[in-house]
Enzyme design. Structure first.
Site, PDB file in Angstrom:
ATOM      1  N   PRO A  66       1.549  72.087  17.947  1.00 60.93           N
ATOM      2  CA  PRO A  66       2.430  72.291  16.821  1.00 60.93           C
ATOM      3  C   PRO A  66       3.114  71.021  16.338  1.00 60.93           C
ATOM      4  CG  PRO A  66       3.391  73.118  18.868  1.00 60.93           C
ATOM      5  CD  PRO A  66       2.330  72.135  19.180  1.00 60.93           C
ATOM      6  N   GLU A  67       2.836  70.691  15.130  1.00 62.07           N
ATOM      7  CA  GLU A  67       3.600  69.666  14.445  1.00 62.07           C
ATOM      8  C   GLU A  67       4.453  70.415  13.420  1.00 62.07           C
ATOM      9  OE1 GLU A  67       1.104  66.349  13.211  1.00 62.07           O
ATOM     10  OE2 GLU A  67      -0.360  66.849  14.744  1.00 62.07           O
TER      11      GLU A  67
END
Length: 280
Positions: A2-3
């Site tokens: 997850p960015e």
DNA sequence: AAGAATGTTACATG
DNA sequence: ACATGTAACATTCT
């Protein structure tokens, strides 16, 4: 996993699924080390009977405001994931925490690599004090990026990956933004021209916005890869221009995308579009 | 079967 | 103080 866009997708989904206003009837922690700064037992007591008032994102963190003095802040790291649904008799061995809600649903925390962490924080402003600006907020102007880049001898990629410098970018979107701006990842930040900074500013924002529109990037097909709280997978992988496209043609110039290592991370570039000036 | 994987950080070295 | 490099965290996939 997850960015910024993936975390934003999770937050959006949690909101859509009606997490706001729910009360945590009971919490269970199956793997105590995912709780940072307190014992699992006291953590569970702290969130028990608390109502979740607001769900938001800061940097790559999910931020839950509760009806008490503490906020619940979560970082998914590489493989963290939330699942919000009704049932579940058997739970996967990768579910390390569960929150039983007042509407019979459970919010489950799933994390194969176990890098993700939960934090109970009294003061979010203080907690996030050393994080850089949000690239999609109004405050992130061209001038803000000029200030970031100015007098920094660092290479562009590690600079942009540094959460204290700018919040939310990770390996995928830095590569994508640098490709879009036609900049080489080891280019020294201080040597950028104003016009290059403008281009980079636009590129960062465009790449992140598109990824959010596509509900994030899910690499591969394994259940190990990103999926949001609804179980939905991101569609952005089809829109990537360089990341993990080694050996494929650059969509601008048809040159062959190559993989190099920068800051100990796999880095994908078009060697023709992203050339390094003599200033390095 | 060794190596890599969306992230961060503590520690070491230049 | 700043820039860069290494290892560690833990597991799965190629």
């Amino acid at each position: 996993m997850p960015e910024l866009p993936e975390v934003q997708t999770v937050v959006n989904d949690l909101i859509d699924l009606g997490l706001c206003g729910r009360t945590i009837v009971k919490a269970k922690v199956h793997w105590p080390r995912c709780i940072s700064g307190s014992e699992a037992e006291s953590f569970c007591k702290s969130v028990q009977a608390r109502r979740i008032c607001k769900v938001s994102r800061r940097a790559k963190f999910i931020v839950l405001q509760m009806d008490c003095e503490q906020w619940l802040v979560i970082h998914l790291r590489m493989t963290g994931r939330f699942i919000l649904k009704k049932t579940q008799k058997k739970i996967s061995k990768h579910i390390h925490a569960e929150f039983f809600l007042d509407d019979q649903r459970r919010l489950q925390y799933h994390d194969t690599r176990k890098f993700g962490r939960f934090y109970l924080v009294k003061n979010p402003d203080e907690f996030f004090r050393e994080y850089g600006p949000e690239p999609l907020e109004k405050g992130f102007t061209v001038d803000a990026l000029v200030q970031i880049v100015n007098h920094r001898r660092r290479q562009l990629k590690p600079l942009l990956l540094d959460q204290k410098v700018i919040a939310g970018l990770g390996n995928i979107y830095v590569d994508e933004a640098l490709w879009k701006a036609k900049l080489h990842p080891v280019q020294r930040a201080e040597n950028l021209t104003l016009s290059q900074i403008r281009t980079l500013h636009r590129a960062i924002r465009a790449v992140l916005k598109k990824a959010i529109q596509n509900n994030g990037t899910t690499l591969g097909k394994g259940e190990n890869n990103f999926s949001s709280a609804t179980g939905g997978r991101g569609r952005n992988a089809n829109h990537l221009n360089v990341f993990r496209r080694t050996g494929h043609q650059c969509l601008r110039c048809r040159c062959c995308i190559i993989k190099i290592i920068v800051a100990q991370r796999s880095t994908h570039i078009c060697p023709s579009c992203q050339r390094l000036g003599q200033l390095s």
